[in-house]
Design a protein around this motif. Sequence first.
Motif, PDB file in Angstrom:
ATOM      1  N   GLU A   1       4.221  -1.772   6.072  1.00  0.00           N
ATOM      2  CA  GLU A   1       2.851  -2.271   5.974  1.00  0.00           C
ATOM      3  C   GLU A   1       2.879  -3.794   5.912  1.00  0.00           C
ATOM      4  O   GLU A   1       3.836  -4.369   5.428  1.00  0.00           O
ATOM      5  CB  GLU A   1       2.217  -1.788   4.662  1.00  0.00           C
ATOM      6  CG  GLU A   1       2.289  -0.307   4.428  1.00  0.00           C
ATOM      7  CD  GLU A   1       1.051   0.396   4.931  1.00  0.00           C
ATOM      8  OE1 GLU A   1       0.153  -0.306   5.447  1.00  0.00           O
ATOM      9  OE2 GLU A   1       0.994   1.617   4.819  1.00  0.00           O
ATOM     10  N   PRO A   2       1.780  -4.440   6.315  1.00  0.00           N
ATOM     11  CA  PRO A   2       1.685  -5.857   5.991  1.00  0.00           C
ATOM     12  C   PRO A   2       1.636  -5.961   4.469  1.00  0.00           C
ATOM     13  O   PRO A   2       1.171  -5.040   3.803  1.00  0.00           O
ATOM     14  CB  PRO A   2       0.346  -6.277   6.590  1.00  0.00           C
ATOM     15  CG  PRO A   2      -0.427  -5.024   6.738  1.00  0.00           C
ATOM     16  CD  PRO A   2       0.564  -3.914   6.917  1.00  0.00           C
ATOM     17  N   MET A   3       2.163  -7.012   3.918  1.00  0.00           N
ATOM     18  CA  MET A   3       2.130  -7.098   2.471  1.00  0.00           C
ATOM     19  C   MET A   3       1.601  -8.443   1.987  1.00  0.00           C
ATOM     20  O   MET A   3       1.481  -9.397   2.744  1.00  0.00           O
ATOM     21  CB  MET A   3       3.482  -6.805   1.861  1.00  0.00           C
ATOM     22  CG  MET A   3       4.579  -7.725   2.265  1.00  0.00           C
ATOM     23  SD  MET A   3       6.002  -7.349   1.240  1.00  0.00           S
ATOM     24  CE  MET A   3       5.416  -7.954  -0.313  1.00  0.00           C
TER      25      MET A   3
ATOM     26  N   THR B   1       0.857  -1.176   0.000  1.00  0.00           N
ATOM     27  CA  THR B   1       0.000   0.000   0.000  1.00  0.00           C
ATOM     28  C   THR B   1       0.897   1.230   0.000  1.00  0.00           C
ATOM     29  O   THR B   1       1.712   1.394   0.902  1.00  0.00           O
ATOM     30  CB  THR B   1      -0.882   0.003   1.262  1.00  0.00           C
ATOM     31  OG1 THR B   1      -1.451  -1.289   1.403  1.00  0.00           O
ATOM     32  CG2 THR B   1      -1.983   1.023   1.155  1.00  0.00           C
TER      33      THR B   1
END
Lengths: 142, 301
Positions: free
Chosen positions: B234-236, B198
């Motif tokens: 961010e988590p990806m 993101t």
Amino acid sequence: MDRPTRRTWLEDLAPSECADLLEASWLGRLGVIVDGHPEIFPVNHVFDRATATIIFPTNARTKLHSALHEALVAFEVDGVYADEIAGWSVLVVGAAVEETDPDAIARAMALRRAAWGVSATTHWLRIDPVKVTGRRISLVEE
Amino acid sequence: MDRKTVSTAGDDLVVRPIEPDDADRLVAFHEQLSHDTTIYRFFNPHPHLSSAEVERFTCVDHHQREALVVLAGDEIVAVARLEAMGEAEAEVAFVVRDDHQNHGLGHVLLDLLAERAREEGFHRLVAETLPDNVRMLSVFRHAGLHERTRFDGGVMHVTIDLDDPEDAPMTQRTMRFLDRDECFARLAQARIGRAAVTLTGVPHVVPVNFALVDGAIVFRSGAGTKFHAALLSEPMAFEVDHFDEDAAAGWSVLVSGRSHLVVDPAELARIDALPLDALDPSGKHAVVRVEADLVSGRAIS
């Protein structure tokens, strides 16, 4: 390091090349944000030259619904091959909306691959591109 | 529901509605569950079922309350339950014996419960699960149904909409879920995947040349790029697929997890020996590692 150092060489693609590549591809990856997490879904798409939009069939509500709730989604096609680690990629960022125009759906139906098995209950999702970037990737040894 | 045979990880298992006669089998099943599995099901240590629980669990009306048992021979190896919570909604819960976990049984049971719930006229399934029960969350997340989750007092509430099932084209072709081992086998063979991050609220997807190292996804990324910064904050999501155009057959594996820079010299030295090229521009490449917190895969044929 035993192997030679390789440097990535990138070349931006012209908008017309990006459109050609989107049109020639039949599989893309939709990137959407679900509950704050990015997710990727492979989708079979067509590129509608008449409107310069991407359109694909979906009934899976996770994809459709999540995409419609986000302001912008990502759509990627590439031709990067492991043998060479070289190729190209095109990234589209755009707004996702449900396609309801019968003419646009008819064009998409005509362009789709037969094996997709699209039925009367299929929903069509359209991405109106806001930004399209493409690049050719090559690796040169130093 | 009639008896059904399902195959997971080479075992032929039978699924059927529970019967009062299953009391002894249910007690034996419960005794064999590990501490962790029991906690995930009951949210607290619960080593033994009381006789009242046994009766309640085995005597169901098959409408307002339904339970399915999965049998290997004469032993119960999994139980799935459905209980009405008002007219439109039913709560689901299932537990799989430890030695049958990660075989895709959760996906099969959720499909069967969803089918039974539709037959009984329910519109939504709800479930409560502990937030670290990643297997269960993965089953819900990738069920192909619309799913919402929220945290509430340490418990994750999951709601699944039954009115818009997975697309017919997918089910006309045969779609099956890949278990965790099958997902990793495919990840281990692939070299190109796509990473999604993101970037200022907008998802971006880029191809990367990756390797599977100790069960994690590892790739090089140009330090200093916006994409690189996003990778670490961010988590990806990471995806690998292979589809055959003519047959419209293939598979895809999705990994979601936390990402971080690899800084340990020993780990870096090992990764340096791998044929990994960064596909984004920079003179200086950092190594990014994505933990496989959630892994799911599908094969279509």
